[in-house]
Design an enzyme around this catalytic site. Sequence first.
Site, mmCIF file in Angstrom:
data_model
loop_
_atom_site.group_PDB
_atom_site.id
_atom_site.type_symbol
_atom_site.label_atom_id
_atom_site.label_comp_id
_atom_site.label_asym_id
_atom_site.label_seq_id
_atom_site.Cartn_x
_atom_site.Cartn_y
_atom_site.Cartn_z
ATOM 1 N N THR A 1 88.724 6.296 26.589
ATOM 2 C CA THR A 1 90.042 6.182 27.200
ATOM 3 C C THR A 1 90.329 7.365 28.105
ATOM 4 O O THR A 1 89.811 8.465 27.903
ATOM 5 C CB THR A 1 91.135 6.080 26.105
ATOM 6 N N ASN B 1 89.263 0.892 36.174
ATOM 7 C CA ASN B 1 88.571 2.059 35.625
ATOM 8 C C ASN B 1 87.511 1.679 34.590
ATOM 9 O O ASN B 1 86.720 2.525 34.170
ATOM 10 C CB ASN B 1 89.578 3.029 34.993
ATOM 11 N N ARG C 1 102.659 7.552 15.234
ATOM 12 C CA ARG C 1 102.606 8.730 16.101
ATOM 13 C C ARG C 1 103.803 9.612 15.772
ATOM 14 O O ARG C 1 104.925 9.137 15.730
ATOM 15 C CB ARG C 1 102.656 8.316 17.567
ATOM 16 N N THR D 1 94.037 1.482 26.575
ATOM 17 C CA THR D 1 95.289 1.002 27.135
ATOM 18 C C THR D 1 95.118 -0.383 27.735
ATOM 19 O O THR D 1 94.271 -0.606 28.593
ATOM 20 C CB THR D 1 95.812 1.969 28.204
ATOM 21 N N LYS E 1 82.656 6.866 31.554
ATOM 22 C CA LYS E 1 82.580 5.667 30.712
ATOM 23 C C LYS E 1 81.243 4.959 30.908
ATOM 24 O O LYS E 1 80.603 4.531 29.942
ATOM 25 C CB LYS E 1 83.727 4.706 31.038
ATOM 26 N N ASP F 1 87.893 0.112 26.054
ATOM 27 C CA ASP F 1 89.011 0.850 26.631
ATOM 28 C C ASP F 1 90.163 0.782 25.631
ATOM 29 O O ASP F 1 90.148 -0.026 24.698
ATOM 30 C CB ASP F 1 89.390 0.191 27.963
ATOM 31 N N LYS G 1 110.556 19.422 21.570
ATOM 32 C CA LYS G 1 109.832 18.413 20.780
ATOM 33 C C LYS G 1 108.344 18.568 21.096
ATOM 34 O O LYS G 1 107.964 18.897 22.222
ATOM 35 C CB LYS G 1 110.309 16.998 21.104
ATOM 36 N N ASP H 1 90.134 -3.770 30.718
ATOM 37 C CA ASP H 1 91.026 -4.643 31.486
ATOM 38 C C ASP H 1 91.348 -4.110 32.876
ATOM 39 O O ASP H 1 92.009 -4.800 33.651
ATOM 40 C CB ASP H 1 92.343 -4.836 30.732
#
Length: 1234
Positions: A760, A885, A679, A435, A862, A433, A645, A882
């Site tokens: 993810t 999901n 990023r 996040t 997943k 995963d 943006k 963690d």
Amino acid sequence: MVRGRIRAKLRRSSLYTFACSNRSRPPYTDQGPHNYGFQGPGYSRIVYCNQPRLHTKKKPLKYCSNYTTTTKYNILTFLPKAIYEQFRRVANIYFLLAACLSVTPFAPFDAFSVIAPLVFVVGLSMTKEAMEDWRRFIQDMKVNLRKATVHRGDGLFGHKPWMKIRVGDIVKVEKDRFFPADLLLLSSDYEDGICYVETMNLDGETNLKVKRALEVTLPLENDDSFKDFMTATIRCEDPNPNLYTFVGNLEYAGKVFPLDNNQILLRDSKLRNTAYVYGVVIFTGHDTKVMQNSTKSPSKRSRVEKQMDKVIYFLFILLILVASISSLGFGAKIMFSMPESWYLNQPEVTTPKLYDSTRPYMSAIYHLVTALILYGYLIPISLYVSIEIVKVLQATFINKDMHMFDEDTGIHAHARTSNLNEELGQVDTILSDKTGTLTANQMDFLKCSIAGTAYGTRGSEVEIAAAKKMAAMDLEAQDPEFSSTYRNVHRRGVSSSDIELETVITSKDEHFEKKKVIKGFSFEDSRLMKGNWSKEPHAEMLMLFFRILAVCHTAIPELNEETGGYTYESESPDEGAFLVAAREFGFEYCKRTQSSIFVRERNPSTQEPIEREFKLLNILDFTSKRKRMSVIVRGEDGHILLLCKGADTIIFDRLSQNGKMFLEATTRHLNEYGEAGLRTLALSYRKLEEAEYAAWNDEFHKAKTAVGDDRDAMLEQISDKMERELILVGATAVEDKLQEGVPQCIDKLAQAGLKLWVLTGDKMETAINIGFSCSLLRQEMKQICITTNTDDKGAARNDTLTQITNGSRMIQLEKDPHAAFALIIDGKNLTYALDDDLKHHFLALAVNCASVICCRVSPKQKALVTRLVKVGTKKTTLAIGDGANDVGMIQEADIGVGISGVEGMQAVMASDFSIAQFRFLERLLVVHGQWCYKRIAKMICYFFYKNIAFALTLFYFEAFTFFSGQSVYNDWYMVLFNVALTSFPVISLGVFEQDVSSEICLQFPALYQQGSKNLFFDWYRIFGWIGNGVYTSLIIFVLNVTIFYDQAFRKEGQTEDMSVLGTTMFTSIISAVNCQIALTMSHFTWIQHILVWGSILAWYLFLLGFGQLSPEFSGNGYKILIEALLPAPSFWACTLLVTVVCNIPYFVHISFERCFHPMDHHIIQEIKYYKKDVKDRRMWKRERTKARQETKIGFTARVDAKIRQLKGKMQKRYSSIGQHKVLHLKAAPSQPVP
């Protein structure tokens, strides 16, 4: 509560102007079932709000309780399931058969001696399973006993355990609490019924989601309002695993209102930034979406254990063969010699059926039973018990390893099941995963480009780590040609700055060390700080850049009463970092109303704050399809500005001709930021005329209030009209903070030869940026992005197949050996890629790519991807996550690792191992995994060796005595052989053996490949140990019989009897096999010395004590050591000779292997033994460099790529200098010779 009420004055629904609101859809007036908007199978659920008793009676209204479990067993299923698990093991089936046969009159041993070990082995294993499942049960109960506030009646609310909640209950959930079930949102403390929800446990996303209650339920805003709330009914879809859709209707106040996912609060998501909400329970327990995405706790077995079953099959075939030979020999003996042995056929002496010369074939069959039990020691029953003990002790070492202890949380690593310890050493693919697993969910503003000028001198984690590696790398030692080239170029006047990889400026002065750390802001550049930006060229552009950061967002400010500053609650962590950066630059976002945004701007000269108001006219939200966000505001000067943006490619396509002034420089800076793993977003603006804006706003308002399926498409089309003719201002670069040690861990795992897939729920852009941050991606990698924009299923499926085919062809045609490919696919395309006819094409493409990133995937996907990799590659997979999901993939993988973070324990409860940080995975696999695999593999091979050596001596003796069925050993000797005399040394091997230390494992990660390639438990090694056992058994029997046959044993001239021969043979076995295990060990502790040599000593002590017992108990062993063996020199000489001869082949083998075909760990052992790592650091460094797998991901791969790039530049520079010199010589006039 007060703060929530203050913020409730702001009607946030009006800010989300680009979102679809249910209030724009009128309620149905006809309550007939044909107008519910859905019908048929899958849409049968009926919920009576505030009437949970109706759902506790009979079906169809009776639904499951809210009790959840992740255990493998319960009280009723434990015995049958646990017994089934035990007898899946082949050896246990054999010993069950042997136990049944032991009660027959043909058994050579007492029935108790056969049944007792089986009961002990199975009972011990079942006890271990029960204890591990009990721990899962305790963790389940911690969740089930959480307290929730539930309506009890008459407007009164009280606490109730989660497990007691029923469908129809009204639940009140307060801020920062988890939702106990799937709820329909009725109201919140905000007056327009919105609330903020964090769904990280479900989809991995940390940005907050906005949920909205129906307007009709908004009056249900306090406890008393639920007194008479008894008439509402919900008709909706049946339980399903889809997290992102919901179909249903609410019948209330005589009308029917449509429901969708905007009103649904899912179990295990958390309420944030909202004081409280009220909701009605729709789905409970295993009907909830998160539990629908989980799978049952599987029964996992390691590959070593599965291969061990195959070896036991082989030994069982060998047992049948040996027993058959013995039975045929016995039958022949009965047929031809029985008349001479008339005394054997006496009923009062023997079993008549066994010695019936009239039916020798029946005698042979009866003898087969005897032989199967007699040679049963070929199948080591104590192997399973010893392995269970060893695995528990190995798990204890994992649990107590302080190098995997997280000081911040106080959490140790935990082996929740010890069955898979050795599997940790054979992992091929890791599915992770993102996040909360790789990232720490923290964005830091690091660099920016404004008006074509780059600002920000601090390096990213990627830059700093790469620069350190380059500084430490000895290029000359690795490539003399390269070093020579460097010197030649340097002599020709090329400055060192021309060959620098990149300049990474890091502040190391005392001022920086004492500088206060600002969360979300790691920017360093004095040109922009403390108002100095006003002295820069294009100061107006800089001010506009800062205003875009402070105004273009949807965040809410919160005043911190302790510090007096503001914190920001935003939908994405990027926005939070932008606002912190704007504040530090002197543009502090401080207040928001329904129609205005207020920013405190510090005067560059005086640093005095001036509060400015920007009238908020429209917000055009960011979506994964649009890849941009805009706000339209009116400044204090009355001008209307569109501030935008978004992704650079999207913004650059919308620039006007006069808006590209800084395009070239900004593009160059963005490429540099991308290489640094940052990023990036581009910032732009546009000035609007009043008439132009008014006309556009009318169209936008009409589209927003339209009802129909094309509403979103209309909004997007009208927004696109406005977001044109933009002027480029600059770009931002933020660093997605990875968890501590993640890049280093990934690099080490890559060097160990492991592949890493990231699965993810985040957007593709976010996942790609994280890929760059942790070096799963790099700038020169060729990305194969599989995505589609069409909603037509057939077209999307064909498009997916085409992209997969093109990607595979691209890899096949690639000529560059250093080329690296990355596969990136989103959840929509993954749905088609996982179809039966496409999944193998997808897998073939994925395994040929260095990195694989799957974005926007559901928990079910997943699990499906994990299953595809596990089944398709037939190699060991490890899944790590963690959140809830991740439960599906954790359970589906061969090994599941849960990260025990702060956001719930669902992943941990479903896992096989748990750690506190991703970085601990390196030590778990590279150290403990490698050790456990080698220990278990050596232990099993040794077990087969010693049992074959022991059991075949019984066969030889029986053949020597014409297959009489007589055992040469005392029954007590046979019981003690596996239980005491050889079990403790092999347990010490399985617990303490180390071919190299933990530091060496980490320094030489390629050693891990010995487990992945199964070098210690392949058939070559297994049959080698089996052959060694056969050889040992022959030497023991032949030498003992030869030495003592017809030879005087005592001084009176008597020859030895069967008890002396059996005891001498047994002594030889004990000595030989224990010396063998001593040769096998690479690492000795005092415990191993005691257990190995103590086992030999224990045998003599047993003989001494056993011989002192009454002959009624000791039989032929009465005083056998003192009176028969100790005085006989031939006993000691024979024992010593047999022990030496038995171990000569193994000694020769390991000597030959180390001299002519050494394995990696052999070389390292010798280097360490002769201390070459200290005396010759160059050689040690060279060996460390060679001891890593060639990889295309990680910091090492990035540095290698930079070195190749540097070499290419230097070669080109050298070539151009050489050509220039040749031309210069040709042009120069000839000089006269003096």
